[in-house]
Design a protein around this motif. Sequence first.
Motif, mmCIF file in Angstrom:
data_model
loop_
_atom_site.group_PDB
_atom_site.id
_atom_site.type_symbol
_atom_site.label_atom_id
_atom_site.label_comp_id
_atom_site.label_asym_id
_atom_site.label_seq_id
_atom_site.Cartn_x
_atom_site.Cartn_y
_atom_site.Cartn_z
ATOM 1 N N GLU A 257 0.802 -1.230 0.000
ATOM 2 C CA GLU A 257 0.000 0.000 0.000
ATOM 3 C C GLU A 257 0.829 1.273 0.000
ATOM 4 O O GLU A 257 0.367 2.309 -0.487
ATOM 5 N N ASN A 258 2.059 1.226 0.537
ATOM 6 C CA ASN A 258 2.880 2.437 0.606
ATOM 7 C C ASN A 258 4.022 2.441 -0.398
ATOM 8 O O ASN A 258 4.353 3.498 -0.961
ATOM 9 N N LEU A 259 4.634 1.282 -0.608
ATOM 10 C CA LEU A 259 5.758 1.202 -1.551
ATOM 11 C C LEU A 259 5.307 0.728 -2.930
ATOM 12 O O LEU A 259 6.113 0.694 -3.862
ATOM 13 N N TYR A 260 4.050 0.377 -3.041
ATOM 14 C CA TYR A 260 3.447 -0.045 -4.313
ATOM 15 C C TYR A 260 4.175 -1.239 -4.928
ATOM 16 O O TYR A 260 4.296 -1.360 -6.152
ATOM 17 N N ALA A 261 4.643 -2.113 -4.065
ATOM 18 C CA ALA A 261 5.350 -3.315 -4.505
ATOM 19 C C ALA A 261 4.526 -4.538 -4.141
ATOM 20 O O ALA A 261 4.006 -4.634 -3.038
ATOM 21 N N ASP A 262 4.437 -5.483 -5.071
ATOM 22 C CA ASP A 262 3.628 -6.680 -4.843
ATOM 23 C C ASP A 262 4.463 -7.933 -5.110
ATOM 24 O O ASP A 262 4.314 -8.583 -6.163
ATOM 25 N N PRO A 263 5.346 -8.291 -4.178
ATOM 26 C CA PRO A 263 6.197 -9.471 -4.399
ATOM 27 C C PRO A 263 5.416 -10.770 -4.547
ATOM 28 O O PRO A 263 5.929 -11.712 -5.155
ATOM 29 N N LEU A 264 4.187 -10.835 -4.039
ATOM 30 C CA LEU A 264 3.392 -12.049 -4.231
ATOM 31 C C LEU A 264 3.078 -12.258 -5.713
ATOM 32 O O LEU A 264 3.131 -13.387 -6.225
ATOM 33 N N LEU A 265 2.766 -11.175 -6.393
ATOM 34 C CA LEU A 265 2.517 -11.261 -7.829
ATOM 35 C C LEU A 265 3.795 -11.625 -8.573
ATOM 36 O O LEU A 265 3.772 -12.446 -9.497
ATOM 37 N N TRP A 266 4.914 -11.033 -8.165
ATOM 38 C CA TRP A 266 6.185 -11.292 -8.857
ATOM 39 C C TRP A 266 6.584 -12.762 -8.734
ATOM 40 O O TRP A 266 7.102 -13.345 -9.684
ATOM 41 N N MET A 267 6.316 -13.350 -7.561
ATOM 42 C CA MET A 267 6.596 -14.777 -7.398
ATOM 43 C C MET A 267 5.667 -15.613 -8.276
ATOM 44 O O MET A 267 6.094 -16.563 -8.930
ATOM 45 N N LYS B 180 8.166 -14.190 14.274
ATOM 46 C CA LYS B 180 7.658 -15.564 14.146
ATOM 47 C C LYS B 180 6.430 -15.619 13.242
ATOM 48 O O LYS B 180 6.345 -16.451 12.328
ATOM 49 N N LYS B 181 5.465 -14.731 13.493
ATOM 50 C CA LYS B 181 4.244 -14.723 12.683
ATOM 51 C C LYS B 181 4.546 -14.389 11.223
ATOM 52 O O LYS B 181 3.922 -14.939 10.305
ATOM 53 N N LEU B 182 5.508 -13.492 11.011
ATOM 54 C CA LEU B 182 5.820 -13.084 9.644
ATOM 55 C C LEU B 182 6.572 -14.177 8.886
ATOM 56 O O LEU B 182 6.373 -14.356 7.683
ATOM 57 N N VAL B 183 7.446 -14.905 9.569
ATOM 58 C CA VAL B 183 8.091 -16.052 8.927
ATOM 59 C C VAL B 183 7.020 -17.045 8.469
ATOM 60 O O VAL B 183 7.061 -17.551 7.339
ATOM 61 N N ASP B 184 6.052 -17.305 9.335
ATOM 62 C CA ASP B 184 4.957 -18.210 8.979
ATOM 63 C C ASP B 184 4.179 -17.689 7.772
ATOM 64 O O ASP B 184 3.838 -18.443 6.856
ATOM 65 N N TRP B 185 3.919 -16.382 7.779
ATOM 66 C CA TRP B 185 3.125 -15.796 6.695
ATOM 67 C C TRP B 185 3.856 -15.915 5.362
ATOM 68 O O TRP B 185 3.263 -16.337 4.352
ATOM 69 N N TRP B 186 5.142 -15.577 5.355
ATOM 70 C CA TRP B 186 5.904 -15.664 4.102
ATOM 71 C C TRP B 186 6.048 -17.114 3.661
ATOM 72 O O TRP B 186 6.024 -17.414 2.461
ATOM 73 N N SER B 187 6.202 -18.008 4.597
ATOM 74 C CA SER B 187 6.285 -19.427 4.261
ATOM 75 C C SER B 187 5.032 -19.896 3.543
ATOM 76 O O SER B 187 5.085 -20.649 2.563
ATOM 77 N N GLU B 188 3.883 -19.434 4.029
ATOM 78 C CA GLU B 188 2.604 -19.866 3.466
ATOM 79 C C GLU B 188 2.281 -19.176 2.140
ATOM 80 O O GLU B 188 1.478 -19.683 1.354
ATOM 81 N N SER C 197 4.722 -17.900 -0.180
ATOM 82 C CA SER C 197 5.789 -17.906 -1.177
ATOM 83 C C SER C 197 5.640 -19.094 -2.108
ATOM 84 O O SER C 197 5.275 -20.185 -1.673
ATOM 85 N N LYS C 198 5.931 -18.862 -3.378
ATOM 86 C CA LYS C 198 5.898 -19.952 -4.353
ATOM 87 C C LYS C 198 6.763 -19.585 -5.555
ATOM 88 O O LYS C 198 7.066 -18.401 -5.796
ATOM 89 N N ASN C 199 7.195 -20.597 -6.269
ATOM 90 C CA ASN C 199 7.997 -20.433 -7.491
ATOM 91 C C ASN C 199 9.332 -19.740 -7.253
ATOM 92 O O ASN C 199 9.933 -19.219 -8.197
#
Length: 501
Positions: free
Chosen positions: A282-292, A316-324, A326-328
């Motif tokens: 929302e602030n940096l206008y970057a969407d790494p989920l789409l890029w993955m 801890k919560k953020l590691v879990d979130w990125w783990s869930e 992330s793809k490709n």
Amino acid sequence: MISRLLTYFFLAGLITSCSVYKKGPQPKREFRGFWVATVVNIDWPKNPNDEIAKKKSDYLDLLDYYEELKFNAAIVQVRTAGDAFYKSDFAPWSRYLTGEEGKAPKDSSEDILTWMVQETHKRGMEFHAWLNPYRATFNLDTVSLAADHDFYQHPDWMIKYGKKYYYNPGLPEVQEHMASIITELVNNYNIDGIHYDDYFYPYTIKDEIFNDSLAYQQYQHPGQDLDDWRRGNMDSLIKKSFQATKKNKPWVQFGVSPFGVWKNKSTDPKGSDTQAGQTTYENLYADPLLWMEKGWLDYVVPQLYWSMEHNVASHKKLVDWWSENSKNTQLYIGNGPYKIENNSDEAWNSKKELPNQILYARKTKNVDGNVFFSAKSLQEKKKKHQRFLKRNFYAQDALIPIASTGASTNDYPEYISKATVGDRIRFYFKDLSIAKQWVVYKSEKSQEETILPKNIITKPFITNPEYIEIPIADLKGRKKISYTFLDKYGKESEPKTLLLN
């Protein structure tokens, strides 16, 4: 009796709390990186006016420190704000390297970046060239900029925001400019990766306007709002950067290190359970989920610089979130050892905060390593931290994870002969250039995995087209060794045995 029981429970608790760090199996493949920040000389060089010999010595000190910790990747900032730490057709020499922007190093007979890459490879480490894509200046002092800086060459590309100037991400020619910078770097240097940090559109400054309205009016799609248009610009940059990286050397990796919070759950159910004041979407206008999802990244390193149980943004919560989510791509966790004993969050006063984070990353699916910010911060901390990490987490070597994009070749160099040259044994191979790295082991193939990491003797990069050398002292009287090659994507050949006598 009560006193004895209390003592017993105290000791039992102590043993239990320490047992989690008991030395044990460590991953054979794991990305172990460190960021070398050069902007305002955070990590290196210590002083831009130092003689070249001093700069080299300081860089080698950083490499030697992390080699002892068995790290395998240096992410070195070579573009900080429209400048370059190498001779470039697109940017002036950096003031943080030479003391004056646009001024070449005093000893210009040697390419400093070529030397840095070679020295990094000698220690079995990858070299990733870290670029800041859109920061044009570090402050408003434009008088000190070189005449060939883009601020003067392309003033129409610049937007003043806060106390800096930025490239306008909405201009197609700015995106092409960045792609050209990447092409130049990849073609001219034997680097292993191109790396962007989190500075895309700038972090929001209250009551300031990022004035890109003219570009928006010219390039927006019908009905497209400003936020979506800006994110589209970032998508375009990432796609072009990925393609530029892969065009001539498809094995070179392209990675991004975004701010650690994509979105808070309060604004999107898919977001993380955090209360971050700003987010990358929302602030940096970057969407790494789409890029993955699109396959435009080889790896992503979210910057999770908070402590494990931080109330606003839990590591801890953020590691879990990125783990869930992330793809490709490979997922590495960005850690902040710069906060150790230097932060209002008291969790960082504990010797176990960083170890807890490393341990959690290793236990979490889809996570394949860590990157530390910044290089000198851990080096400057008390020795107890280094000893603790080395003994319990980095006692053994690790190979880089296999690349998530690109096709492995299954072609490896063919052994020819060996010869003793002074205090070294020189091994000759045919077609050495097709491999990236040679890994020498103490023993042959084990039943658990190809070869256990604790058996690694050395893992140098291929730097000579004809032979590889090993100090005789490193072999410690062995009569035979096992060896493998890594191709340029990281895939390992089957082990072979060499008799040394």
